[in-house]
Design a protein around this motif. Sequence first.
Motif, PDB file in Angstrom:
ATOM      1  N   CYS A   3      16.768   3.261  24.099  1.00  0.00           N
ATOM      2  CA  CYS A   3      18.088   3.815  24.414  1.00  0.00           C
ATOM      3  C   CYS A   3      17.922   4.940  25.447  1.00  0.00           C
ATOM      4  N   LYS A   5      19.730   7.382  25.931  1.00  0.00           N
ATOM      5  CA  LYS A   5      20.132   8.694  25.436  1.00  0.00           C
ATOM      6  C   LYS A   5      19.148   9.306  24.462  1.00  0.00           C
ATOM      7  N   CYS A   6      18.696   8.459  23.481  1.00  0.00           N
ATOM      8  CA  CYS A   6      17.932   9.056  22.385  1.00  0.00           C
ATOM      9  C   CYS A   6      16.510   8.510  22.264  1.00  0.00           C
ATOM     10  N   CYS A  22      21.218   2.305  22.121  1.00  0.00           N
ATOM     11  CA  CYS A  22      21.145   1.993  20.693  1.00  0.00           C
ATOM     12  C   CYS A  22      22.584   1.804  20.201  1.00  0.00           C
ATOM     13  N   HIS A  25      24.786   5.035  20.270  1.00  0.00           N
ATOM     14  CA  HIS A  25      25.198   5.510  21.596  1.00  0.00           C
ATOM     15  C   HIS A  25      26.051   4.504  22.348  1.00  0.00           C
TER      16      HIS A  25
HETATM   17 ZN    ZN Z   1      20.715   6.119  21.398  1.00  0.00          ZN
END
Ligand code: ZN
Length: 305
Positions: A3, A5-6, A22, A25
């Motif tokens: 992902c 973002k994370c 993910c 997100h």
């Molecule tokens: Zn994520």
Amino acid sequence: MLCRKCKEKAVINLRQYNLPLCKEHFIERYISVVEDTIRRFKMFSRNDKVLVAVSGGKDSLALWYVLKKLGYKVTGLYINLGIENEKGEEGYSNMSERCCKNLAEKIDSELIVENVYQKYGSPAPLLDRNRAPCSVCGITKRHIMNEVAKKYGFDVVATGHNLDDEVATLLSNVLRWDEEYLKRQYPVLPAEDGFSKKVKPLVFLTEKENLAFCIFEGIEFYHEECPFSKDATSIFMKNIWAQIEEKMPGSKIRFFREFLEFRKKFLSQEERKDLGKCSICGQPTTAGDMCAFHRIISKIKVQHN
Ligand code: ZN
Ligand code: AMP
Ligand code: FES
């Protein structure tokens, strides 16, 4: 794939943005795209009464769900078009209705159901057998949406048209350079005398994104296509777009965004002043004293009940 973002494991890759995400997100992004669209095009506020036209398919059910989650005052409208009603519970229209009812219960939202077969004695696509079924059906749906919005005092009607729908329509319109249709292709159509305001909050989200959203949020929807729409132009256009997108990811969203800019610069947005009123229902019409729907209905033997 991780992902963006994370850095957890990604469950979807939005190729058009080269964006793996993910589940958490993806959902977060999906909801914020809808909210941004509503705000950017001034579609409605939290005080407005929003009628969400739901077909039982993934797009409009995702829309109803997300608007409710965002705290908007929503009511669903399902138009049972009477398609394959002879198959009773298993028919296309009845199965779609069931999905709408299930979601109404799940999100605790009101659902209005209008039944064309019961009211007019025929499935909507066959109300006029001299016309293309999808065209008759489309006229009927639009008419009923306006009628219900007016009857119950809704401020706006929201539909689940997605990016794939918009670029398919746009390509057809551009192939014909149809100025009138191009002018009217926009995420918001303001209320016109007798027509309610219409909005499409999902125009920047693809079918694939709506499908993923339904799966991740456990929204049950009806998968089958309408039996009348098998050879429709829009399906042909969608196949062409799939090929373009495969070769050049991001083409759909770019084409649509650039169109909106082009439209702003080059297409004048004056209100239509040529609208008359239907002598039967009062809805606006461009043709004489009867709207397209009542021209169809006046030709058949209406069953009142
Ligand atoms: Zn994520
Ligand atoms: P379609 O014209 O089938 O591509 O559907 C476009 C949008 O119209 C959907 O996303 C819904 O918001 C709405 N719609 C389609 N069919 C129905 C229906 N039977 N009842 C209510 N709304 C519908
Ligand atoms: Fe109307 Fe298919 S949904 S003809």
